[in-house]
Design a protein around this motif. Structure first.
Motif, PDB file in Angstrom:
ATOM      1  N   PHE A  49       0.563 -18.925   3.202  1.00  0.00           N
ATOM      2  CA  PHE A  49       1.232 -18.458   4.429  1.00  0.00           C
ATOM      3  C   PHE A  49       2.614 -19.106   4.529  1.00  0.00           C
ATOM      4  CE2 PHE A  49       2.204 -18.563   8.934  1.00  0.00           C
ATOM      5  CZ  PHE A  49       1.646 -17.411   9.474  1.00  0.00           C
ATOM      6  N   ILE A  50       2.642 -20.398   4.327  1.00  0.00           N
ATOM      7  CA  ILE A  50       3.916 -21.138   4.385  1.00  0.00           C
ATOM      8  C   ILE A  50       4.891 -20.603   3.338  1.00  0.00           C
ATOM      9  CG2 ILE A  50       4.986 -23.385   3.958  1.00  0.00           C
ATOM     10  CD1 ILE A  50       2.395 -24.649   5.098  1.00  0.00           C
ATOM     11  N   LYS A  51       4.347 -20.352   2.154  1.00  0.00           N
ATOM     12  CA  LYS A  51       5.202 -19.857   1.080  1.00  0.00           C
ATOM     13  C   LYS A  51       5.824 -18.509   1.454  1.00  0.00           C
ATOM     14  CE  LYS A  51       5.285 -19.474  -3.914  1.00  0.00           C
ATOM     15  NZ  LYS A  51       4.519 -19.055  -5.099  1.00  0.00           N
ATOM     16  N   ARG A  52       5.012 -17.651   2.054  1.00  0.00           N
ATOM     17  CA  ARG A  52       5.536 -16.336   2.447  1.00  0.00           C
ATOM     18  C   ARG A  52       6.561 -16.463   3.568  1.00  0.00           C
ATOM     19  NH1 ARG A  52      -0.011 -15.111   2.495  1.00  0.00           N
ATOM     20  NH2 ARG A  52      -0.580 -14.774   0.310  1.00  0.00           N
ATOM     21  N   CYS A  53       6.310 -17.384   4.482  1.00  0.00           N
ATOM     22  CA  CYS A  53       7.290 -17.627   5.541  1.00  0.00           C
ATOM     23  C   CYS A  53       8.622 -18.032   4.929  1.00  0.00           C
ATOM     24  CB  CYS A  53       6.801 -18.732   6.471  1.00  0.00           C
ATOM     25  SG  CYS A  53       5.489 -18.198   7.578  1.00  0.00           S
ATOM     26  N   LYS A  54       8.526 -18.868   3.917  1.00  0.00           N
ATOM     27  CA  LYS A  54       9.746 -19.326   3.253  1.00  0.00           C
ATOM     28  C   LYS A  54      10.471 -18.143   2.617  1.00  0.00           C
ATOM     29  CE  LYS A  54      11.494 -22.361  -0.236  1.00  0.00           C
ATOM     30  NZ  LYS A  54      11.243 -23.351  -1.286  1.00  0.00           N
ATOM     31  N   GLU A  55       9.697 -17.264   1.995  1.00  0.00           N
ATOM     32  CA  GLU A  55      10.309 -16.099   1.355  1.00  0.00           C
ATOM     33  C   GLU A  55      11.005 -15.190   2.375  1.00  0.00           C
ATOM     34  OE1 GLU A  55       7.021 -16.069  -2.237  1.00  0.00           O
ATOM     35  OE2 GLU A  55       6.973 -14.482  -0.728  1.00  0.00           O
ATOM     36  N   CYS A  56      10.508 -15.236   3.607  1.00  0.00           N
ATOM     37  CA  CYS A  56      11.143 -14.444   4.664  1.00  0.00           C
ATOM     38  C   CYS A  56      12.350 -15.158   5.250  1.00  0.00           C
ATOM     39  CB  CYS A  56      10.148 -14.154   5.775  1.00  0.00           C
ATOM     40  SG  CYS A  56       8.874 -12.981   5.299  1.00  0.00           S
ATOM     41  N   GLY A  57      12.578 -16.390   4.816  1.00  0.00           N
ATOM     42  CA  GLY A  57      13.746 -17.116   5.288  1.00  0.00           C
ATOM     43  C   GLY A  57      13.496 -17.972   6.514  1.00  0.00           C
ATOM     44  N   PHE A  58      12.238 -18.054   6.969  1.00  0.00           N
ATOM     45  CA  PHE A  58      11.960 -18.860   8.155  1.00  0.00           C
ATOM     46  C   PHE A  58      12.212 -20.338   7.873  1.00  0.00           C
ATOM     47  CE2 PHE A  58       9.049 -15.204   9.126  1.00  0.00           C
ATOM     48  CZ  PHE A  58       9.715 -14.789  10.272  1.00  0.00           C
ATOM     49  N   SER A  59      12.763 -21.026   8.852  1.00  0.00           N
ATOM     50  CA  SER A  59      12.915 -22.476   8.744  1.00  0.00           C
ATOM     51  C   SER A  59      11.542 -23.115   8.854  1.00  0.00           C
ATOM     52  CB  SER A  59      13.798 -22.991   9.877  1.00  0.00           C
ATOM     53  OG  SER A  59      13.117 -22.859  11.105  1.00  0.00           O
ATOM     54  N   LEU A  60      11.455 -24.385   8.528  1.00  0.00           N
ATOM     55  CA  LEU A  60      10.172 -25.075   8.647  1.00  0.00           C
ATOM     56  C   LEU A  60       9.719 -25.103  10.106  1.00  0.00           C
ATOM     57  CD1 LEU A  60      10.289 -28.009   6.096  1.00  0.00           C
ATOM     58  CD2 LEU A  60       9.660 -25.628   5.790  1.00  0.00           C
ATOM     59  N   GLU A  86      12.271 -11.691  15.401  1.00  0.00           N
ATOM     60  CA  GLU A  86      13.490 -11.047  15.888  1.00  0.00           C
ATOM     61  C   GLU A  86      14.688 -11.971  15.764  1.00  0.00           C
ATOM     62  OE1 GLU A  86      12.623  -9.370  19.758  1.00  0.00           O
ATOM     63  OE2 GLU A  86      12.248  -7.476  18.702  1.00  0.00           O
ATOM     64  N   SER A  87      14.506 -13.235  16.155  1.00  0.00           N
ATOM     65  CA  SER A  87      15.651 -14.129  16.104  1.00  0.00           C
ATOM     66  C   SER A  87      16.043 -14.390  14.649  1.00  0.00           C
ATOM     67  CB  SER A  87      15.368 -15.422  16.863  1.00  0.00           C
ATOM     68  OG  SER A  87      14.588 -16.282  16.092  1.00  0.00           O
ATOM     69  N   LYS A  88      15.044 -14.441  13.791  1.00  0.00           N
ATOM     70  CA  LYS A  88      15.368 -14.620  12.367  1.00  0.00           C
ATOM     71  C   LYS A  88      16.122 -13.401  11.841  1.00  0.00           C
ATOM     72  CE  LYS A  88      15.790 -16.738   8.808  1.00  0.00           C
ATOM     73  NZ  LYS A  88      16.472 -18.042   8.803  1.00  0.00           N
ATOM     74  N   LEU A  89      15.650 -12.240  12.234  1.00  0.00           N
ATOM     75  CA  LEU A  89      16.315 -11.005  11.795  1.00  0.00           C
ATOM     76  C   LEU A  89      17.775 -10.981  12.231  1.00  0.00           C
ATOM     77  CD1 LEU A  89      14.079  -7.825  12.147  1.00  0.00           C
ATOM     78  CD2 LEU A  89      15.569  -8.447  10.250  1.00  0.00           C
ATOM     79  N   GLN A  90      17.991 -11.380  13.467  1.00  0.00           N
ATOM     80  CA  GLN A  90      19.359 -11.395  13.991  1.00  0.00           C
ATOM     81  C   GLN A  90      20.241 -12.334  13.178  1.00  0.00           C
ATOM     82  OE1 GLN A  90      19.735 -12.479  18.106  1.00  0.00           O
ATOM     83  NE2 GLN A  90      19.510 -10.341  18.743  1.00  0.00           N
ATOM     84  N   GLU A  91      19.682 -13.529  12.960  1.00  0.00           N
ATOM     85  CA  GLU A  91      20.391 -14.542  12.191  1.00  0.00           C
ATOM     86  C   GLU A  91      20.772 -13.986  10.811  1.00  0.00           C
ATOM     87  OE1 GLU A  91      18.834 -18.667  10.499  1.00  0.00           O
ATOM     88  OE2 GLU A  91      18.058 -18.254  12.496  1.00  0.00           O
ATOM     89  N   ILE A  92      19.803 -13.319  10.184  1.00  0.00           N
ATOM     90  CA  ILE A  92      20.042 -12.790   8.847  1.00  0.00           C
ATOM     91  C   ILE A  92      21.097 -11.683   8.866  1.00  0.00           C
ATOM     92  CG2 ILE A  92      18.958 -11.374   7.045  1.00  0.00           C
ATOM     93  CD1 ILE A  92      16.566 -13.168   7.161  1.00  0.00           C
ATOM     94  N   SER A  93      21.021 -10.835   9.852  1.00  0.00           N
ATOM     95  CA  SER A  93      22.034  -9.773   9.960  1.00  0.00           C
ATOM     96  C   SER A  93      23.422 -10.380  10.060  1.00  0.00           C
ATOM     97  CB  SER A  93      21.779  -8.910  11.188  1.00  0.00           C
ATOM     98  OG  SER A  93      20.485  -8.370  11.146  1.00  0.00           O
TER      99      SER A  93
ATOM    100  N   LEU B 106      11.220  -8.552   6.781  1.00  0.00           N
ATOM    101  CA  LEU B 106      11.071  -8.868   8.208  1.00  0.00           C
ATOM    102  C   LEU B 106      10.972  -7.604   9.052  1.00  0.00           C
ATOM    103  CD1 LEU B 106      13.552 -11.853   8.527  1.00  0.00           C
ATOM    104  CD2 LEU B 106      11.104 -11.914   8.984  1.00  0.00           C
ATOM    105  N   THR B 107      11.773  -6.631   8.726  1.00  0.00           N
ATOM    106  CA  THR B 107      11.755  -5.383   9.483  1.00  0.00           C
ATOM    107  C   THR B 107      10.384  -4.710   9.375  1.00  0.00           C
ATOM    108  OG1 THR B 107      14.098  -5.102   9.045  1.00  0.00           O
ATOM    109  CG2 THR B 107      12.898  -3.164   9.782  1.00  0.00           C
ATOM    110  N   GLU B 108       9.859  -4.757   8.146  1.00  0.00           N
ATOM    111  CA  GLU B 108       8.542  -4.184   7.919  1.00  0.00           C
ATOM    112  C   GLU B 108       7.488  -4.951   8.714  1.00  0.00           C
ATOM    113  OE1 GLU B 108       6.103  -3.132   3.893  1.00  0.00           O
ATOM    114  OE2 GLU B 108       8.273  -3.452   3.725  1.00  0.00           O
ATOM    115  N   LEU B 109       7.677  -6.297   8.678  1.00  0.00           N
ATOM    116  CA  LEU B 109       6.751  -7.184   9.383  1.00  0.00           C
ATOM    117  C   LEU B 109       6.725  -6.827  10.869  1.00  0.00           C
ATOM    118  CD1 LEU B 109       5.349  -9.480   7.911  1.00  0.00           C
ATOM    119  CD2 LEU B 109       7.018 -11.048   8.846  1.00  0.00           C
ATOM    120  N   GLN B 110       7.882  -6.540  11.402  1.00  0.00           N
ATOM    121  CA  GLN B 110       8.048  -6.210  12.814  1.00  0.00           C
ATOM    122  C   GLN B 110       7.424  -4.875  13.190  1.00  0.00           C
ATOM    123  OE1 GLN B 110       9.935  -7.410  15.447  1.00  0.00           O
ATOM    124  NE2 GLN B 110      11.678  -8.524  14.662  1.00  0.00           N
TER     125      GLN B 110
END
Lengths: 133, 133
Positions: A49-60, A86-93, B106-110
DNA sequence: GTTGACCTTAGATGTAGCTCTAAGGTTTAT
DNA sequence: ATAAACCTTAGAGCTACATCTAAGGTCAAC
Protein backbone atom coordinates in the motif's frame (compact mmCIF):
# COMPACT_ATOMS: atom_id res chain seq x y z
CA UNK A 1 8.88 -13.05 7.74
CA UNK A 2 12.02 -11.14 8.67
CA UNK A 3 12.93 -7.78 7.24
CA UNK A 4 15.04 -9.10 4.39
CA UNK A 5 12.18 -11.22 3.10
CA UNK A 6 9.85 -8.24 3.21
CA UNK A 7 12.53 -6.32 1.35
CA UNK A 8 12.57 -9.00 -1.33
CA UNK A 9 8.81 -9.23 -1.61
CA UNK A 10 8.20 -5.47 -1.78
CA UNK A 11 11.36 -4.15 -3.33
CA UNK A 12 11.62 -1.71 -0.43
CA UNK A 13 15.09 -1.42 1.08
CA UNK A 14 15.39 -2.79 4.63
CA UNK A 15 16.85 0.51 5.80
CA UNK A 16 13.85 2.24 4.34
CA UNK A 17 11.47 -0.17 6.03
CA UNK A 18 13.07 0.68 9.38
CA UNK A 19 12.79 4.34 8.47
CA UNK A 20 9.10 3.84 7.73
CA UNK A 21 8.70 2.29 11.15
CA UNK A 22 10.38 5.26 12.79
CA UNK A 23 8.08 7.51 10.78
CA UNK A 24 5.03 5.67 12.06
CA UNK A 25 4.05 4.15 8.72
CA UNK A 26 4.75 0.46 9.14
CA UNK A 27 5.45 -1.29 12.41
CA UNK A 28 6.35 -4.97 12.32
CA UNK A 29 3.48 -6.73 14.03
CA UNK A 30 5.81 -8.85 16.15
CA UNK A 31 9.33 -9.16 17.43
CA UNK A 32 11.15 -12.48 17.70
CA UNK A 33 12.84 -13.61 20.93
CA UNK A 34 16.04 -11.94 19.82
CA UNK A 35 14.25 -8.74 18.92
CA UNK A 36 14.17 -9.25 15.16
CA UNK A 37 11.25 -7.64 13.36
CA UNK A 38 8.69 -10.23 12.27
CA UNK A 39 6.29 -9.09 9.58
CA UNK A 40 2.89 -10.69 8.91
CA UNK A 41 1.08 -11.03 5.59
CA UNK A 42 -0.96 -8.02 6.64
CA UNK A 43 2.23 -6.07 7.09
CA UNK A 44 3.18 -7.07 3.56
CA UNK A 45 -0.11 -5.67 2.30
CA UNK A 46 0.52 -2.46 4.17
CA UNK A 47 4.02 -2.24 2.73
CA UNK A 48 2.65 -2.62 -0.78
CA UNK A 49 0.00 0.00 0.00
CA UNK A 50 2.79 2.39 0.97
CA UNK A 51 4.66 1.55 -2.20
CA UNK A 52 1.63 2.35 -4.33
CA UNK A 53 1.08 5.60 -2.47
CA UNK A 54 4.64 6.50 -3.30
CA UNK A 55 4.05 5.71 -6.96
CA UNK A 56 1.12 8.11 -6.88
CA UNK A 57 3.43 10.80 -5.55
CA UNK A 58 1.95 11.01 -2.05
CA UNK A 59 4.24 12.36 0.64
CA UNK A 60 4.91 10.20 3.67
CA UNK A 61 2.53 12.40 5.66
CA UNK A 62 -0.24 11.91 3.13
CA UNK A 63 0.53 8.22 3.00
CA UNK A 64 0.25 8.08 6.78
CA UNK A 65 -3.16 9.75 6.54
CA UNK A 66 -4.31 7.26 3.92
CA UNK A 67 -3.00 4.40 6.04
CA UNK A 68 -4.99 5.66 9.01
CA UNK A 69 -8.12 5.50 6.89
CA UNK A 70 -7.21 2.06 5.60
CA UNK A 71 -6.57 0.74 9.10
CA UNK A 72 -9.85 1.93 10.52
CA UNK A 73 -12.20 2.36 7.64
CA UNK A 74 -15.37 2.57 9.69
CA UNK A 75 -14.02 5.59 11.53
CA UNK A 76 -13.37 7.47 8.34
CA UNK A 77 -15.35 8.73 5.39
CA UNK A 78 -14.74 8.91 1.66
CA UNK A 79 -14.44 12.67 1.81
CA UNK A 80 -11.17 12.36 3.73
CA UNK A 81 -9.56 10.10 1.18
CA UNK A 82 -10.85 12.16 -1.70
CA UNK A 83 -9.58 15.42 -0.25
CA UNK A 84 -6.10 13.96 0.02
CA UNK A 85 -6.08 12.76 -3.57
CA UNK A 86 -7.59 16.02 -4.71
CA UNK A 87 -4.92 18.14 -3.10
CA UNK A 88 -2.24 15.88 -4.51
CA UNK A 89 -3.80 16.12 -7.94
CA UNK A 90 -3.83 19.89 -7.73
CA UNK A 91 -0.22 19.96 -6.64
CA UNK A 92 0.74 17.72 -9.54
CA UNK A 93 -1.16 19.79 -12.08
CA UNK A 94 0.69 22.84 -10.86
CA UNK A 95 4.02 21.10 -11.13
CA UNK A 96 3.20 19.94 -14.64
CA UNK A 97 2.23 23.44 -15.62
CA UNK A 98 5.46 24.83 -14.23
CA UNK A 99 7.52 22.22 -16.03
CA UNK A 100 5.71 22.82 -19.27
CA UNK A 101 6.43 26.49 -18.91
CA UNK A 102 10.12 25.67 -18.53
CA UNK A 103 9.92 23.24 -21.41
CA UNK A 104 8.49 25.98 -23.61
CA UNK A 105 11.13 28.49 -22.62
CA UNK A 106 13.92 25.99 -23.13
CA UNK A 107 12.59 24.88 -26.50
CA UNK A 108 12.45 28.46 -27.62
CA UNK A 109 15.94 29.01 -26.26
CA UNK A 110 17.15 26.08 -28.34
CA UNK A 111 15.30 26.97 -31.50
CA UNK A 112 17.83 29.34 -33.05
CA UNK A 113 21.05 27.89 -31.69
CA UNK A 114 23.10 26.07 -34.29
CA UNK A 115 24.57 23.80 -31.63
CA UNK A 116 27.73 23.48 -33.65
CA UNK A 117 31.40 24.26 -33.18
CA UNK A 118 30.89 27.98 -33.86
CA UNK A 119 32.11 30.37 -31.20
CA UNK A 120 29.54 31.11 -28.52
CA UNK A 121 29.98 34.78 -29.33
CA UNK A 122 26.65 34.81 -31.10
CA UNK A 123 24.99 31.90 -29.34
CA UNK A 124 21.31 32.67 -29.04
CA UNK A 125 20.95 30.59 -25.90
CA UNK A 126 23.45 32.72 -24.04
CA UNK A 127 22.30 36.02 -25.49
CA UNK A 128 18.67 35.28 -24.72
CA UNK A 129 19.51 34.41 -21.13
CA UNK A 130 21.47 37.65 -20.93
CA UNK A 131 18.79 39.81 -22.40
CA UNK A 132 15.80 38.37 -20.66
CA UNK A 133 12.36 38.60 -22.11
CA UNK B 1 25.87 49.09 -5.31
CA UNK B 2 25.86 47.24 -2.01
CA UNK B 3 24.26 43.87 -1.48
CA UNK B 4 20.89 45.17 -0.35
CA UNK B 5 20.48 47.21 -3.48
CA UNK B 6 21.31 44.22 -5.64
CA UNK B 7 18.76 42.30 -3.62
CA UNK B 8 16.16 44.96 -4.41
CA UNK B 9 17.01 45.13 -8.07
CA UNK B 10 17.07 41.39 -8.66
CA UNK B 11 14.66 40.05 -6.09
CA UNK B 12 17.38 37.67 -4.94
CA UNK B 13 17.79 37.46 -1.18
CA UNK B 14 21.09 38.88 0.15
CA UNK B 15 21.77 35.61 1.95
CA UNK B 16 21.30 33.83 -1.33
CA UNK B 17 23.62 36.23 -3.13
CA UNK B 18 26.34 35.45 -0.59
CA UNK B 19 25.58 31.78 -1.08
CA UNK B 20 25.98 32.21 -4.83
CA UNK B 21 29.33 33.80 -4.24
CA UNK B 22 30.44 30.91 -2.06
CA UNK B 23 29.22 28.58 -4.82
CA UNK B 24 31.32 30.38 -7.39
CA UNK B 25 28.42 31.85 -9.36
CA UNK B 26 28.59 35.54 -8.62
CA UNK B 27 31.47 37.36 -7.01
CA UNK B 28 31.09 41.06 -6.23
CA UNK B 29 33.56 42.79 -8.50
CA UNK B 30 34.87 44.96 -5.66
CA UNK B 31 35.04 45.34 -1.93
CA UNK B 32 34.74 48.68 -0.18
CA UNK B 33 37.32 49.85 2.36
CA UNK B 34 35.32 48.23 5.12
CA UNK B 35 34.99 44.99 3.22
CA UNK B 36 31.43 45.48 2.01
CA UNK B 37 30.59 43.79 -1.28
CA UNK B 38 30.30 46.34 -4.10
CA UNK B 39 28.45 45.13 -7.18
CA UNK B 40 28.80 46.67 -10.63
CA UNK B 41 26.18 46.95 -13.35
CA UNK B 42 27.80 43.93 -14.96
CA UNK B 43 27.30 42.02 -11.74
CA UNK B 44 23.64 42.99 -11.89
CA UNK B 45 23.42 41.52 -15.39
CA UNK B 46 25.06 38.35 -14.18
CA UNK B 47 22.64 38.14 -11.25
CA UNK B 48 19.70 38.46 -13.63
CA UNK B 49 21.24 35.83 -15.87
CA UNK B 50 21.37 33.49 -12.90
CA UNK B 51 17.78 34.29 -12.08
CA UNK B 52 16.66 33.42 -15.60
CA UNK B 53 18.63 30.20 -15.52
CA UNK B 54 16.77 29.34 -12.36
CA UNK B 55 13.46 30.08 -14.02
CA UNK B 56 14.43 27.63 -16.76
CA UNK B 57 15.05 24.99 -14.13
CA UNK B 58 18.81 24.82 -14.44
CA UNK B 59 20.71 23.54 -11.45
CA UNK B 60 23.37 25.75 -9.94
CA UNK B 61 26.02 23.54 -11.55
CA UNK B 62 24.43 23.95 -14.97
CA UNK B 63 24.05 27.66 -14.33
CA UNK B 64 27.73 27.84 -13.47
CA UNK B 65 28.54 26.13 -16.76
CA UNK B 66 26.36 28.58 -18.69
CA UNK B 67 27.97 31.49 -16.85
CA UNK B 68 31.41 30.23 -17.82
CA UNK B 69 30.33 30.33 -21.46
CA UNK B 70 28.81 33.78 -21.06
CA UNK B 71 31.92 35.15 -19.40
CA UNK B 72 34.29 33.95 -22.07
CA UNK B 73 32.26 33.44 -25.19
CA UNK B 74 35.17 33.22 -27.56
CA UNK B 75 36.56 30.26 -25.67
CA UNK B 76 33.33 28.29 -25.99
CA UNK B 77 31.12 26.98 -28.74
CA UNK B 78 27.38 26.76 -29.27
CA UNK B 79 27.48 22.98 -28.88
CA UNK B 80 28.31 23.38 -25.20
CA UNK B 81 25.36 25.61 -24.47
CA UNK B 82 23.04 23.50 -26.53
CA UNK B 83 24.07 20.28 -24.83
CA UNK B 84 23.24 21.79 -21.45
CA UNK B 85 19.80 22.93 -22.53
CA UNK B 86 19.23 19.65 -24.27
CA UNK B 87 19.95 17.58 -21.21
CA UNK B 88 17.77 19.87 -19.11
CA UNK B 89 14.98 19.55 -21.64
CA UNK B 90 15.23 15.79 -21.55
CA UNK B 91 15.15 15.78 -17.78
CA UNK B 92 12.09 18.00 -17.77
CA UNK B 93 10.28 15.88 -20.34
CA UNK B 94 10.91 12.85 -18.16
CA UNK B 95 9.59 14.62 -15.12
CA UNK B 96 6.48 15.71 -16.98
CA UNK B 97 5.90 12.20 -18.16
CA UNK B 98 6.24 10.86 -14.65
CA UNK B 99 3.87 13.46 -13.28
CA UNK B 100 1.34 12.80 -16.00
CA UNK B 101 1.51 9.12 -15.16
CA UNK B 102 0.72 9.99 -11.54
CA UNK B 103 -1.98 12.37 -12.63
CA UNK B 104 -3.61 9.60 -14.62
CA UNK B 105 -3.44 7.12 -11.78
CA UNK B 106 -4.83 9.64 -9.32
CA UNK B 107 -7.64 10.68 -11.61
CA UNK B 108 -8.62 7.07 -12.05
CA UNK B 109 -8.36 6.58 -8.30
CA UNK B 110 -10.76 9.48 -7.82
CA UNK B 111 -13.21 8.53 -10.51
CA UNK B 112 -15.40 6.15 -8.55
CA UNK B 113 -15.13 7.66 -5.08
CA UNK B 114 -18.24 9.45 -3.93
CA UNK B 115 -16.19 11.79 -1.78
CA UNK B 116 -19.06 12.12 0.64
CA UNK B 117 -19.72 11.37 4.28
CA UNK B 118 -20.15 7.64 3.66
CA UNK B 119 -17.95 5.29 5.64
CA UNK B 120 -14.61 4.61 4.02
CA UNK B 121 -15.46 0.89 4.22
CA UNK B 122 -16.15 0.83 0.51
CA UNK B 123 -14.01 3.75 -0.55
CA UNK B 124 -12.62 2.95 -3.96
CA UNK B 125 -9.55 5.07 -3.39
CA UNK B 126 -8.49 3.00 -0.41
CA UNK B 127 -9.48 -0.34 -1.89
CA UNK B 128 -7.66 0.39 -5.13
CA UNK B 129 -4.50 1.31 -3.26
CA UNK B 130 -4.86 -1.91 -1.29
CA UNK B 131 -5.41 -4.11 -4.27
CA UNK B 132 -2.88 -2.63 -6.64
CA UNK B 133 -3.28 -2.85 -10.34
C1' DG C 1 26.13 59.86 21.16
C1' DT C 2 23.09 56.68 20.43
C1' DT C 3 19.55 54.35 17.74
C1' DG C 4 18.59 51.76 13.81
C1' DA C 5 19.87 50.18 9.48
C1' DC C 6 23.29 48.37 7.26
C1' DC C 7 27.40 45.13 6.57
C1' DT C 8 30.76 40.93 7.68
C1' DT C 9 31.90 35.81 8.76
C1' DA C 10 31.40 30.93 9.99
C1' DG C 11 28.50 27.72 10.58
C1' DA C 12 23.78 25.80 11.93
C1' DT C 13 19.16 24.68 10.24
C1' DG C 14 15.41 23.12 7.20
C1' DT C 15 13.25 20.17 3.64
C1' DA C 16 12.05 15.11 2.27
C1' DG C 17 13.17 10.81 1.94
C1' DC C 18 16.07 8.05 2.23
C1' DT C 19 20.84 5.59 2.69
C1' DC C 20 24.67 4.34 5.17
C1' DT C 21 27.98 3.49 9.16
C1' DA C 22 29.65 1.72 13.38
C1' DA C 23 29.53 -1.43 16.76
C1' DG C 24 27.67 -5.22 18.20
C1' DG C 25 24.59 -9.63 18.66
C1' DT C 26 22.48 -14.11 16.16
C1' DT C 27 21.90 -17.82 12.92
C1' DT C 28 23.17 -21.17 9.53
C1' DA C 29 26.11 -24.01 6.89
C1' DT C 30 30.15 -26.51 6.40
C1' DA D 1 34.32 -23.64 15.34
C1' DT D 2 34.39 -20.38 12.20
C1' DA D 3 32.89 -17.77 8.23
C1' DA D 4 29.09 -15.75 5.91
C1' DA D 5 24.89 -13.89 6.18
C1' DC D 6 21.65 -12.22 8.83
C1' DC D 7 19.73 -8.96 12.61
C1' DT D 8 19.75 -4.71 16.14
C1' DT D 9 20.39 0.43 17.50
C1' DA D 10 21.65 5.34 17.39
C1' DG D 11 22.99 8.54 14.73
C1' DA D 12 25.58 10.52 10.65
C1' DG D 13 25.43 11.69 5.79
C1' DC D 14 23.40 12.76 1.37
C1' DT D 15 21.04 16.01 -2.20
C1' DA D 16 20.04 20.87 -3.67
C1' DC D 17 19.18 25.19 -2.50
C1' DA D 18 18.68 28.05 0.19
C1' DT D 19 17.66 30.56 4.78
C1' DC D 20 18.84 31.86 9.23
C1' DT D 21 21.68 32.79 13.58
C1' DA D 22 25.23 34.58 16.41
C1' DA D 23 28.54 37.71 17.22
C1' DG D 24 30.43 41.49 15.83
C1' DG D 25 31.87 45.79 12.86
C1' DT D 26 30.22 50.32 10.30
C1' DC D 27 27.53 54.20 9.01
C1' DA D 28 24.08 57.98 8.76
C1' DA D 29 20.67 60.67 10.95
C1' DC D 30 18.68 63.18 14.63
Amino acid sequence: MKISELEKRTGINAHTLRYYEKSGLLKASMRSVNNYRIYSEDDLITALFIKRCKECGFSLAQTAALLAIKHDKSLHVCAEAKSITESKLQEISQQIEQLQQMEGTLTELQAYCCGGQESAEFCTIISTLEAGK
